[in-house]
Enzyme design. Structure first.
Site, short mmCIF file in Angstrom:
data_model
loop_
_atom_site.label_atom_id
_atom_site.label_comp_id
_atom_site.label_asym_id
_atom_site.label_seq_id
_atom_site.Cartn_x
_atom_site.Cartn_y
_atom_site.Cartn_z
CG ASP A 94 1.97 -79.52 -16.89
OD1 ASP A 94 0.97 -79.59 -16.17
OD2 ASP A 94 3.12 -79.32 -16.47
CD GLU A 139 -2.07 -76.70 -15.56
OE1 GLU A 139 -2.28 -76.87 -14.35
OE2 GLU A 139 -0.95 -76.91 -16.08
#
Length: 525
Positions: free
Chosen positions: A214, A269
């Site tokens: 993330d 990401e």
């Protein structure tokens, strides 16, 4: 710690399985609830693995299921090496991994290394400790500016709205690029790095096949914490909060651990728009894959879509990496709604599904897109995303794309839960979009995805790592997979156009004769 039944023997030392895999993102809270509390869980997911096998995906990506007070629905992690009771326990996770592997599906899980929960034991100790102490050094604490340090250390804003700093009782401030309940870690601290390595090995030893990082362009911060340009796009190039060069040392450390476990993958990401800087994350000793947002952010316009494809392929070609493509995730408006909602949005979403699945590289699907689910306009009382309150109720947040999946039946929650309610309300009009309603309908969105994924896996035209573009009328494009022979044509114009020559394999909508209608894509070989 046991190792799961291993499905990696055939790939160790061979071609990387992820380079052309179809991943399915499971937003665990909203996928399937096994215990009737209205919240999806790991046993619920396990009970639906047969559906995912039928869909044809190769791997799952699970959103955080770790212990958390749920200020941001699990992205505020209090213990990264345990399962929150709302989702189950470690035994339930082990059962899920074993059964997924038995069905030849791999399991990857989200990691959240930029920050922890404010309930994490480290942060609780930091609040009790003195300024300058080792406990505070694990996070980003600073003295304030102005008289008595009453102003934040800089002008950084939170991505959830408001300032990125909160003040503690002794007057210091701590950094949180997201909610105040998510304090940012200090990645210059060796204990922080060692703890992440411990977490990686904990889950790898339980059999996971990889991780999705993330905010992989975050974590590292410049030493002087300079002010940001408040007029510049959030998280864009030049934003001092993100894409600091020090982040690459962290990814190299992560990769060193992953390389101890053959056949595992680490995916980032990456909201990095500059192709050269994006490519740095995919160097041979860093991430295997980087999911950018080029295709997701493209308008339903042939030139816009083509530009996003060309920029992505250019970026990964610099370092010999595979591209990764996505149209939706749990943070953005679902693409049926982005493309116009209603019948228009459905037609365009079907067309873009074929574009995405025709491209070389890795594909990420978001749960429910294969059903054609639109965003939901929820009532104020139902909203739970912290963005809603943090923005002063100016932004409605992300709940509209997180509504639980409809499985069967004629009334909410459509088989999502064994109980009568779900954590977000499911609209009554989704009765026609349930898995049950679509499975036997050859013209449904679900049937289109199943056919496309099957062709992608089995047809000999789906090989090659590049694309070649054909000449096409305005508002259209056509490309061929270099080395394979698959042709994908897209018509975003308002009139029908001639199809390229070839055998028609699949179309996103009805095709009559030799013309491709508006809002339609087709595969030919």
């Amino acid at each position: 710690m046991r190792r799961s039944a291993d499905i990696r023997d055939e790939i160790a030392g061979g071609p990387a399985w992820w380079r052309d895999a179809v991943f399915y993102q499971v937003y665990v809270r909203s996928f399937a609830d096994s215990d009737g509390d209205g919240v999806g869980d790991l046993d619920g997911l396990r009970s639906r693995l047969g559906y995912l096998e039928l869909l044809g995906v190769n791997a799952l990506r699970l959103t955080p299921f770790y212990r958390s007070p749920m200020a941001d629905h699990g992205y505020d992690v209090a213990d990264p090496r345990d399962v929150d009771p709302v989702f189950g326990n470690l035994a339930a996770f082990d059962r899920l991994v074993d059964e997924a592997h038995a069905r030849d599906m791999r399991i990857t899980v989200d990691l959240v290394p930029n920050h922890t929960s404010d309930r994490h034991p480290w942060f609780q100790r930091a609040l009790r400790a003195a300024p300058g102490s080792p406990d505070r050094d694990r996070y980003v604490f600073r003295d304030g500016r102005g008289r008595g340090g009453a102003l934040p250390p800089n002008n950084w804003t939170s991505l959830f709205g408001g300032p990125a700093w909160s003040r503690v009782a002794d007057g210091q401030w701590y950094l949180h690029l997201f909610a105040p309940e998510q304090p940012d870690l200090n990645w210059d601290n060796p204990e922080v790095r060692a703890d992440l390595a411990h977490t990686l090995r904990f889950w790898l030893d339980r059999g996971v096949d990889g991780f999705r990082i993330d905010v992989a362009h975050g974590m590292s911060k410049p030493d002087d914490l300079p002010d940001m340009d408040l007029a510049a796009p959030a998280a864009g190039n030049g934003d001092p909060r993100f894409d600091h060069d020090g982040v690459h040392h962290i990814h190299r450390m992560i990769r060193e651990v992953l390389d101890e476990y053959p056949g595992r993958v680490v995916v980032g990401e990456l909201r990095v728009r500059d192709e050269e800087r994006f490519a740095r994350y995919l160097r041979p000793d860093e991430l295997h894959l980087g999911v950018n947002f080029q295709l997701l952010e493209a308008d339903f316009d042939a030139d816009s879509v083509r530009g996003s494809i060309e920029r992505t392929l250019d970026a990964v070609a610099r370092v010999g990496a595979a591209p990764a493509w996505t149209l939706s995730n749990h943070d953005v408006v679902r693409h049926v709604s982005r493309y116009g909602d209603g019948a228009v949005g459905q037609r365009r979403a079907r067309a873009m599904a074929l574009v995405q699945l025709a491209l070389p590289g890795t594909v990420y699907l978001y749960n429910g897109e294969e059903l054609g689910l639109p965003n939901v306009e929820l009532p104020d009382w139902a909203l739970q995303d912290p963005i809603w309150e943090r923005s002063g109720r100016a932004w409605r947040g992300r709940d509209g794309c997180r509504v639980p999946l409809p499985w069967e039946g004629h009334a909410p929650p459509f088989g999502f839960s064994t109980g009568p309610h779900s954590w977000l309300p499911v609209p009554h009009e989704w009765a026609r979009l349930t898995v049950e309603a679509q499975l036997e309908d050859p013209d449904s969105m679900l049937s289109l995805y199943r056919q496309a994924i099957e062709l992608r896996r089995t047809h000999p035209a789906f090989v090659g790592t590049g694309v070649e573009w054909y000449g096409a009328p305005p508002g259209c494009f056509a490309f061929r997979r270099r080395g394979g022979g698959l042709i994908c044509a897209l018509n975003t114009s308002g009139t029908a156009v001639p199809l390229p020559p070839g055998e028609l394999l699949l179309a996103s909508g009805p095709v009559a004769g030799e013309e491709l209608p508006p809002d339609t894509a087709a595969w030919l070989a």
